[in-house]
Design an enzyme around this catalytic site. Structure first.
Site: not given
Ligand code: COA
Length: 388
Positions: A87, A210-211, A336
């Site tokens: 990242c 979470c991002s 991100h």
């Molecule tokens: N912050 C705010 N809203 C979020 C979000 C976040 N991080 N991630 C998803 N959403 C929202 C989506 O927009 C969606 O909204 P909607 O229903 O109104 O369209 C809803 O939440 C569900 O989204 P979805 O894609 O199904 O979520 P998910 O459960 O598959 O993923 C996380 C959520 C947190 C697991 C995912 O965002 C993630 O893995 N984040 C971390 C990324 C990471 O690790 N980056 C590297 C860092 S070192």
């Protein structure tokens, strides 16, 4: 070493960009930066591009030459190099561009960062991100980045009394800032309650800690400072570039609540710029999870170790606070797209120092910092930028 200035910046919107391809994203960010700088393609001596895992996300490697091609530079045959550090790939690309000008090798360089993460599903995105963790010691046993940062958070809570509310305040602040940024993935303010009630991802980190998984690209044009006046009156100098490394796996660290790579990279940057944290007006820090922003402001020396949670709760890091952090919305709300993040942080710092940050402008911003982390802290890059 020669002084280096940022003379142009460009961003795509960050988010779930189903209607645009990897090529289109990088071409858009790059052409915006070139237009902003007022240069022509033939003025560019070299290209650096940060991308963490284009091979797994969009089945495309060999990104350096591809970006030169889609930018219309193939006939110029300039050196085009991809830089990878998880990242922190974007921040590392900025540093490579900076060093190539500071050394006297090049006069004008374009730096980009890109990731298109949504084309694979959520599970594949999580697995791809986890390739930046230690495979033998962490990922093999099922650890993901939300899980790894959750371990940092629970330890921080145990050591320093940091609470879930402290973490939630980071998300509330960054979504408030993101609401002022037209390029941000999430442009709606959120409440403390909604962060605390969100679906749990890995205790104590809920969805709103979470991002997100993001698509997007960012680009900057760097120029030797003595030649930069030809292109712009609003000169922003890169006063320092620090980089450091650490173990990939958390268990090898001296203290899992401290990212020693951040400590070392920032100390290197402060020394180079001949400043202390007190001389910095604002920072873009790597808030891949809310706990990461709390650790970052501590490890950068902005607040005492262990006081990050309280500082956020007291409002020190809000847009109107004494030390604004992540005015762009940060990784949390702006999004991100991992390879683009480090470049986008420098874009935000440049806009702030030029007085071009619109509704999220920090008054009288003279000096800012960009802090980009790879993995859980095995790589860190810190840049200090100054209005000239
Ligand atoms: N912050 C705010 N809203 C979020 C979000 C976040 N991080 N991630 C998803 N959403 C929202 C989506 O927009 C969606 O909204 P909607 O229903 O109104 O369209 C809803 O939440 C569900 O989204 P979805 O894609 O199904 O979520 P998910 O459960 O598959 O993923 C996380 C959520 C947190 C697991 C995912 O965002 C993630 O893995 N984040 C971390 C990324 C990471 O690790 N980056 C590297 C860092 S070192």
């Amino acid at each position: 070493m020669r002084d280096v200035a940022v003379i142009g910046v460009g961003l795509t919107k960050f988010g779930e960009l189903w209607d645009r391809s990897f090529r289109q994203l990088i071409a858009e960010a790059g052409s915006k930066a070139i237009l902003d700088a007022g240069i022509e393609g033939k003025d560019i001596d070299a290209l650096y591009i940060g991308s963490m895992s284009s091979g797994r996300f969009v089945d495309q490697e060999h990104v350096g030459a591809l970006v030169a091609e889609v930018s219309g530079f193939s006939h110029l045959h300039i050196p085009a190099t991809r830089v990878e550090g998880a990242c922190a790939s974007g921040g590392l690309a900025v540093r490579e561009g900076f060093l190539s000008i500071a050394s006297g090798m090049n006069d004008i360089v374009i730096v980009g960062g890109i990731e298109k993460m949504n084309d694979v599903g959520g599970t594949a995105a999580t697995e791809t991100l986890a390739t930046a963790a230690d495979q033998e010691w962490e990922a093999f046993f099922g650890a993901t980045f939300p899980g790894i940062y959750a371990m940092i958070a629970t330890r921080h809570m145990h050591e320093y009394g940091t609470t879930r509310e402290d973490l939630a305040h980071v998300a509330v602040k960054n979504h408030a800032n993101g609401a002022l940024n037209p390029y941000a993935q999430y442009q709606s303010p959120i409440s403390l309650e909604s962060v605390l009630r969100a679906t749990m991802v890995a205790y104590p980190l809920g969805l709103m800690d979470c991002s997100p998984v993001s698509d997007g690209a960012a680009s900057i044009v760097l120029c030797a400072a003595d030649k930069a006046k030809k292109y712009t009156d609003k000169l922003v100098r890169i006063a320092a570039s620090g980089q450091a490394s650490d173990t990939l796996a958390l268990h090898g660290r001296r203290d899992i609540c401290t990212l020693d790579a951040t400590v070392h990279a920032s100390r290197m940057a402060y020394k180079q710029a001949k400043v202390t944290p007190k001389d910095i007006d604002f920072a873009e820090v790597h808030d891949c999870f809310t706990i990461a922003e709390i650790c970052a402001i501590e490890d950068l020396g902005i607040v005492e170790k262990g006081q990050g949670g309280k500082a956020v709760q007291q409002g020190i890091t809000t847009l109107n606070g004494s030390f604004p952090v992540n005015t762009s919305g940060g990784l949390k709300a702006k999004g991100h797209p991992v390879g683009a993040t480090g470049v986008a942080q420098v874009v935000e710092a440049t806009l702030q120092l030029r007085g071009d940050a619109g509704k999220r402008q920090v008054p009288d911003a003279k000096r800012g910092m960009a802090h980009n982390v790879g993995g859980s802290g095995a790589t860190c890059v810190v840049h200090i930028l100054e209005a000239m």
